[in-house]
Enzyme design. Sequence first.
Site, PDB file in Angstrom:
ATOM      1  N   LYS A  83       0.598  -1.621   0.067  1.00  0.00           N
ATOM      2  CA  LYS A  83      -0.450   0.517   0.185  1.00  0.00           C
ATOM      3  C   LYS A  83       0.728   1.041  -0.152  1.00  0.00           C
ATOM      4  O   LYS A  83       2.021   1.148   0.365  1.00  0.00           O
ATOM      5  CB  LYS A  83      -0.848   0.103   1.369  1.00  0.00           C
ATOM      6  CG  LYS A  83      -1.947   0.606   0.934  1.00  0.00           C
ATOM      7  CD  LYS A  83      -3.230  -0.132   0.379  1.00  0.00           C
ATOM      8  CE  LYS A  83      -5.030   0.993   1.004  1.00  0.00           C
ATOM      9  NZ  LYS A  83      -5.351  -0.018  -0.002  1.00  0.00           N
TER      10      LYS A  83
ATOM     11  N   GLY B 195     -27.284   2.578   1.605  1.00  0.00           N
ATOM     12  CA  GLY B 195     -25.992   2.966   0.466  1.00  0.00           C
ATOM     13  C   GLY B 195     -25.896   1.905  -0.853  1.00  0.00           C
ATOM     14  O   GLY B 195     -25.747   1.015  -0.920  1.00  0.00           O
ATOM     15  N   VAL B 196     -27.234   2.732  -1.470  1.00  0.00           N
ATOM     16  CA  VAL B 196     -26.786   2.278  -2.637  1.00  0.00           C
ATOM     17  C   VAL B 196     -26.687   3.021  -4.476  1.00  0.00           C
ATOM     18  O   VAL B 196     -26.959   3.411  -4.730  1.00  0.00           O
ATOM     19  CB  VAL B 196     -28.750   2.292  -2.921  1.00  0.00           C
ATOM     20  CG1 VAL B 196     -29.074   0.760  -2.196  1.00  0.00           C
ATOM     21  CG2 VAL B 196     -29.669   3.499  -2.792  1.00  0.00           C
TER      22      VAL B 196
HETATM   23  P1  NAI Z   1     -20.115   5.483  -3.822  1.00  0.00           P
HETATM   24  O1  NAI Z   1     -19.646   6.667  -2.985  1.00  0.00           O
HETATM   25  O2  NAI Z   1     -20.956   5.456  -4.827  1.00  0.00           O
HETATM   26  O3  NAI Z   1     -21.678   4.960  -2.660  1.00  0.00           O
HETATM   27  C1  NAI Z   1     -22.066   5.057  -1.047  1.00  0.00           C
HETATM   28  C2  NAI Z   1     -23.760   5.767  -1.100  1.00  0.00           C
HETATM   29  O4  NAI Z   1     -23.486   4.917  -0.145  1.00  0.00           O
HETATM   30  C3  NAI Z   1     -23.500   6.694  -1.299  1.00  0.00           C
HETATM   31  O5  NAI Z   1     -25.010   6.414  -2.545  1.00  0.00           O
HETATM   32  C4  NAI Z   1     -23.857   7.830  -0.295  1.00  0.00           C
HETATM   33  O6  NAI Z   1     -24.994   8.790  -0.351  1.00  0.00           O
HETATM   34  C5  NAI Z   1     -24.532   6.405   0.680  1.00  0.00           C
HETATM   35  N1  NAI Z   1     -24.129   6.919   2.035  1.00  0.00           N
HETATM   36  C6  NAI Z   1     -23.160   7.326   2.199  1.00  0.00           C
HETATM   37  N2  NAI Z   1     -23.193   7.509   4.119  1.00  0.00           N
HETATM   38  C7  NAI Z   1     -24.251   7.268   3.842  1.00  0.00           C
HETATM   39  C8  NAI Z   1     -25.750   6.290   5.335  1.00  0.00           C
HETATM   40  N3  NAI Z   1     -25.210   6.645   7.005  1.00  0.00           N
HETATM   41  N4  NAI Z   1     -26.548   5.750   4.403  1.00  0.00           N
HETATM   42  C9  NAI Z   1     -26.957   5.845   4.036  1.00  0.00           C
HETATM   43  N5  NAI Z   1     -26.395   5.698   3.241  1.00  0.00           N
HETATM   44  C10 NAI Z   1     -25.598   6.623   2.859  1.00  0.00           C
HETATM   45  O7  NAI Z   1     -19.823   4.084  -3.289  1.00  0.00           O
HETATM   46  P2  NAI Z   1     -19.441   2.949  -3.389  1.00  0.00           P
HETATM   47  O8  NAI Z   1     -18.364   2.566  -4.593  1.00  0.00           O
HETATM   48  O9  NAI Z   1     -20.548   2.137  -3.312  1.00  0.00           O
HETATM   49  O10 NAI Z   1     -18.220   1.559  -2.620  1.00  0.00           O
HETATM   50  C11 NAI Z   1     -19.457   1.205  -1.005  1.00  0.00           C
HETATM   51  C12 NAI Z   1     -18.375   0.509   0.349  1.00  0.00           C
HETATM   52  O11 NAI Z   1     -18.313  -0.451  -0.261  1.00  0.00           O
HETATM   53  C13 NAI Z   1     -17.731   1.752  -0.034  1.00  0.00           C
HETATM   54  O12 NAI Z   1     -17.050   1.902   1.865  1.00  0.00           O
HETATM   55  C14 NAI Z   1     -16.261   1.411  -0.413  1.00  0.00           C
HETATM   56  O13 NAI Z   1     -14.973   1.659   0.592  1.00  0.00           O
HETATM   57  C15 NAI Z   1     -16.900  -0.044  -0.136  1.00  0.00           C
HETATM   58  N6  NAI Z   1     -15.842  -0.678  -1.831  1.00  0.00           N
HETATM   59  C16 NAI Z   1     -15.724  -0.696  -2.561  1.00  0.00           C
HETATM   60  C17 NAI Z   1     -15.684  -1.312  -3.453  1.00  0.00           C
HETATM   61  C18 NAI Z   1     -15.911  -1.118  -5.578  1.00  0.00           C
HETATM   62  O14 NAI Z   1     -15.751  -1.890  -6.181  1.00  0.00           O
HETATM   63  N7  NAI Z   1     -16.933  -0.091  -5.148  1.00  0.00           N
HETATM   64  C19 NAI Z   1     -14.454  -1.949  -3.555  1.00  0.00           C
HETATM   65  C20 NAI Z   1     -14.433  -2.730  -2.130  1.00  0.00           C
HETATM   66  C21 NAI Z   1     -15.587  -1.743  -1.222  1.00  0.00           C
END
Ligand code: NAI
Length: 347
Positions: free
Chosen positions: A78, A176-177
């Site tokens: 990292k 979180g969608v």
């Molecule tokens: P994203 O930013 O596209 O989606 C996250 C969603 O959660 C957003 O729509 C946001 O408005 C919502 N959110 C934030 N705080 C919230 C709360 N307190 N209650 C309800 N909703 C809330 O992120 P993504 O890419 O979908 O990733 C989601 C999680 O998964 C993150 O923690 C990320 O680090 C993890 N992750 C993502 C990967 C990926 O391929 N994108 C891979 C591995 C982990």
Amino acid sequence: MFDHPAYDAHEHVLHSSDPETGLRAIVAVHHTGRGPALGGLRMYPYPDADAALTDVLRLARGMTYKNALAELPFGGGKSVLIGDPGRDKTRALFHAMGRAVDALGGRYKVAEDSGIAVPDVDTMGEVTPHVAGTTADGSSDPAPVTAWGVFNGMRAALTSRHGSDSFAGRRVAVQGVGAVGRRLCGHLAEAGAELAVADTRAETAREVAAGLGAEVRAPDAILREPADILAPCAMGAVLNDATIPELRAGIVAGAANNQLEADRHAAMLAERGVLYAPDYAVNAGGVINISHGGPGYDADAALAHAARIHDTLLEIFQRAEREGSTTAAAADRVAETRFTPRGRAPR
Ligand code: NAI
């Protein structure tokens, strides 16, 4: 260095500074037994160099476990860049960072992490070939593969808990969608699950729910939703002293990183009879996707690889039961059957 609490026989730790561009960065290569160390670059305004060192040492070790558990031909590493991602980014800075990565001669491959976007990785790629997840790789959107991995991990959890991986009549609460959560909801709806969703962006929650016939909950209520599975797909530290006593789901399996506020919360979940799918095992689709990147990127191969998260999770759940340990501890033990920790005899 060698007495640092987070030091775990890391193979290399490179401190790199470049006054011209303001670069202050640390690259940690924890283990290369399975191949070059793969892990993201995090940009964050660390208060001091020791905070940055602690973070990078822990994160690099975590990547060894994550990459081994996901059966990738990569070790763990990292890097951290001290700075404010909203203010301090310049092309010259990422060229200097790319040269720091290049100095390790391919022992470390850099990808994106928090504070870093794909264009920043592209910029590093102008000065070093040791980058992953670039625009040119074809693998720059990991969300579909991550969502597919989580869905398959949930199947293993259902089998472990109920003896069947059928989602018919099962209720899943998704916090979180965004990129991952909404795709996960699509797979779940298709498999016959009932859904409750929440997002701090109310409009996003409504839109996803309307398309799938899901119910919408307030962001603070979704963790208390009566459900078979709770899927945290928003942010970290959602499993803590305040939330765990209120959970009404028998299984927690979601994409968010660092879901446990502290290690001890794994035991707290187990004591309450909640089956926890360790986050770094169930959300490995992201890194699996990157590992398949390159000129011949094949999305189907990445999806098939992510589906194997099902088997890995079954092994973790069985091991936890056999050894009377938490699933989090069992995940580490299963990972250690897939690489040899330095200083220990192979198992
Ligand atoms: P994203 O930013 O596209 O989606 C996250 C969603 O959660 C957003 O729509 C946001 O408005 C919502 N959110 C934030 N705080 C919230 C709360 N307190 N209650 C309800 N909703 C809330 O992120 P993504 O890419 O979908 O990733 C989601 C999680 O998964 C993150 O923690 C990320 O680090 C993890 N992750 C993502 C990967 C990926 O391929 N994108 C891979 C591995 C982990």
